[in-house]
Write an enzyme that holds these catalytic residues in place. Structure first.
Site, mmCIF file in Angstrom:
data_model
loop_
_atom_site.group_PDB
_atom_site.id
_atom_site.type_symbol
_atom_site.label_atom_id
_atom_site.label_comp_id
_atom_site.label_asym_id
_atom_site.label_seq_id
_atom_site.Cartn_x
_atom_site.Cartn_y
_atom_site.Cartn_z
ATOM 1 N N SER A 154 1.560 -9.761 -1.138
ATOM 2 C CA SER A 154 1.241 -8.332 -0.991
ATOM 3 C C SER A 154 1.606 -7.764 0.374
ATOM 4 C CB SER A 154 -0.238 -8.092 -1.286
ATOM 5 O OG SER A 154 -1.059 -8.935 -0.493
ATOM 6 N N GLU A 202 -10.427 7.555 3.980
ATOM 7 C CA GLU A 202 -11.128 6.734 4.951
ATOM 8 C C GLU A 202 -10.331 5.441 5.109
ATOM 9 O OE1 GLU A 202 -12.218 6.934 1.761
ATOM 10 O OE2 GLU A 202 -11.653 4.852 1.337
ATOM 11 N N LYS A 224 0.804 -1.231 0.000
ATOM 12 C CA LYS A 224 0.000 0.000 0.000
ATOM 13 C C LYS A 224 0.836 1.279 0.000
ATOM 14 C CE LYS A 224 -4.515 -1.381 1.686
ATOM 15 N NZ LYS A 224 -4.322 -2.830 1.956
HETATM 16 C C1 LIG Z 1 -5.128 -3.880 1.490
HETATM 17 C C2 LIG Z 1 -4.435 -5.127 1.205
HETATM 18 C C3 LIG Z 1 -4.813 -5.953 0.114
HETATM 19 C C4 LIG Z 1 -5.994 -5.669 -0.759
HETATM 20 O O1 LIG Z 1 -5.918 -4.508 -1.525
HETATM 21 P P1 LIG Z 1 -5.739 -4.519 -3.108
HETATM 22 O O2 LIG Z 1 -6.065 -3.126 -3.481
HETATM 23 O O3 LIG Z 1 -6.669 -5.526 -3.675
HETATM 24 O O4 LIG Z 1 -4.322 -4.880 -3.373
HETATM 25 C C5 LIG Z 1 -4.058 -7.088 -0.151
HETATM 26 N N1 LIG Z 1 -3.017 -7.424 0.622
HETATM 27 C C6 LIG Z 1 -2.633 -6.678 1.687
HETATM 28 C C7 LIG Z 1 -1.484 -7.126 2.495
HETATM 29 C C8 LIG Z 1 -3.343 -5.518 2.018
HETATM 30 O O5 LIG Z 1 -2.954 -4.784 3.071
#
Ligand SMILES: *Cc1c(COP(=O)(O)O)cnc(C)c1O
Length: 405
Positions: free
Chosen positions: A388, A123, A101
């Site tokens: 992610s 938000e 993010k």
């Molecule tokens: C917020 C988040 C997501 C989901 O958000 P996307 O916009 O779909 O990438 C996925 N993995 C993690 C670790 C997150 O914090």
């Protein structure tokens, strides 16, 4: 590569179009005063993002502050236990603050600074976007107002503490159900009042144009790095790549590096407890076309046509729609969207932790679970999974709900 009249050689020149459409998806369905504000952001983005100063500043930040490039790790023990398919992960868990993010929050906040804004507004539901944006705001010396429902404030105490320590102003939203939906409305209202001095920072490839495009572009660093690193490591491209899809930002950035390659691409949505409406958040699989939160995409609707209640074990994935570009790539057939349920996700969470020493976020564990499934069915080849984020934020929940396996 060409598919259904879309030429992926020139894809990024043509999509989205000047009004923010990916085919029929996207656009900006918002009141006129907000339209003006979005136009200002769009114009600033198109000017600034091509300037050498902006590009080199963002590159420097990515390297010196975020710790990029993040590596790719080969999952030797896990691959060996499954057969002949080689599994790899792109380590966004090692990006500063522990997830992808920050890639778009640093871009958005840098844009705010170049536009002469004093404040960023957003938000947050689970608090992950709030923490990333508060981090970016602290770095640039911007004010930061994060709107959050009182129910979520109670549930997400550690993230609320993080935001406050980072200097953000957490604005409690008490009306209605006092969760994410009310927080979105309150943040939009605040932005409509304050847009001269602030910008609204959306947390995924969602919302009105230019956000789906801008957030994808800021996240594309993941795909660019991953492609280069994978080719350098192995001498070839992966046969398949996998990412989880909530709003779709980590997936959009990761996929963007491989759209024009002979690589199978999989976006994984949360099936939660099962396919009944209310038990999952798999909008691209079970949803229909519709407009919400300022854009046209595929969404899950209740009987009145409003956004339906959704559920996932991963709080970062429980959103009733996905970014317009994902709806477009689905219709084109370029990306295959599939689902993984809670149980398989939690299995994958423990498997990756035990076999590789990497504790993944529950969101990312959806992609890991699908990668494991591909490894069992493909027979040979390689799969690159976008990890992610890291799972530290999920510890208490996992211990309470599942115990130690
Ligand atoms: C917020 C988040 C997501 C989901 O958000 P996307 O916009 O779909 O990438 C996925 N993995 C993690 C670790 C997150 O914090």
């Amino acid at each position: 590569m060409k598919l259904n009249n879309v030429d992926f050689d020139t894809y990024f020149k043509n999509y989205p179009d000047e009004n923010g459409y990916f085919g029929k998806y996207g656009g900006a369905y918002i009141p006129d005063d907000l339209k003006k504000a979005m136009q200002e952001i769009t114009e600033a983005y198109f000017t600034i993002c091509k300037s050498r100063r902006f590009i080199s500043e963002l590159r420097r930040i990515r390297k010196e502050f975020q710790g990029r490039p993040t590596p790719i790790s080969y999952l030797e023990r896990l691959s060996g236990s499954l057969g002949n398919v080689q599994l790899y992960v792109k380590r966004e868990d090692l990006n500063h603050t522990g997830a992808h993010k920050l890639n778009h929050c640093m871009g958005e906040a840098l844009l705010a600074k170049y536009m002469g804004k004093k404040k960023v507004i957003a938000e947050t539901g689970a608090g992950q976007h709030g923490v990333a944006l508060a981090t970016a705001a602290a770095y640039f010396g911007l004010e930061c107002d994060i709107y959050m429902g009182s129910v979520d404030i109670k549930k997400q105490a550690p993230n609320v503490a993080r935001m406050k320590i980072l200097g953000a102003n957490v604005v409690e939203v008490t009306h209605g159900l006092a969760t994410l939906k009310e927080a979105v409305d309150a943040a939009f209202e605040a932005y409509a009042r304050e847009y001269k001095d602030s910008i609204y920072c959306i947390g995924s490839v969602l919302g009105p144009h230019p956000f789906p495009m801008m957030v994808r572009d800021f996240q594309s660093v993941v795909g660019i790095e991953a492609r280069e690193q994978f080719v350098e490591m192995t001498g070839e491209l992966p046969d398949a790549i996998v990412a989880c899809v909530g709003g779709g930002s980590n997936a959009a950035g990761f996929f963007s590096g491989f759209l024009n390659d002979p690589v199978d691409i999989y976006g994984i949505e949360p099936l939660g407890r099962g396919p009944k409406l209310g038990d999952h958040a798999a909008s691209l699989k079970y949803g229909t076309e519709g407009i919400m939160h300022g854009f046209n995409s595929i969404m899950l609707k209740d009987e009145n046509g409003d956004p339906a209640p959704v559920y996932s074990v991963a709080s970062g994935l429980d959103y009733p729609s996905s970014g317009p570009e994902h709806a477009f790539l689905r219709d084109l057939g370029r990306v295959k969207y599939d689902v993984v349920n809670d149980d398989d996700t939690i299995d994958a969470f423990f498997t990756l932790s035990r076999m590789e020493g990497i504790i993944p976020a529950i969101e990312s564990s959806h992609a890991v679970a699908y990668g494991i499934k591909l490894a069992k069915t493909m027979g040979k080849g390689s799969v690159l999974i976008n990890l992610s984020g890291r799972g530290d934020k999920d510890m208490d929940y996992i211990i309470e709900k599942y115990g130690i396996r």
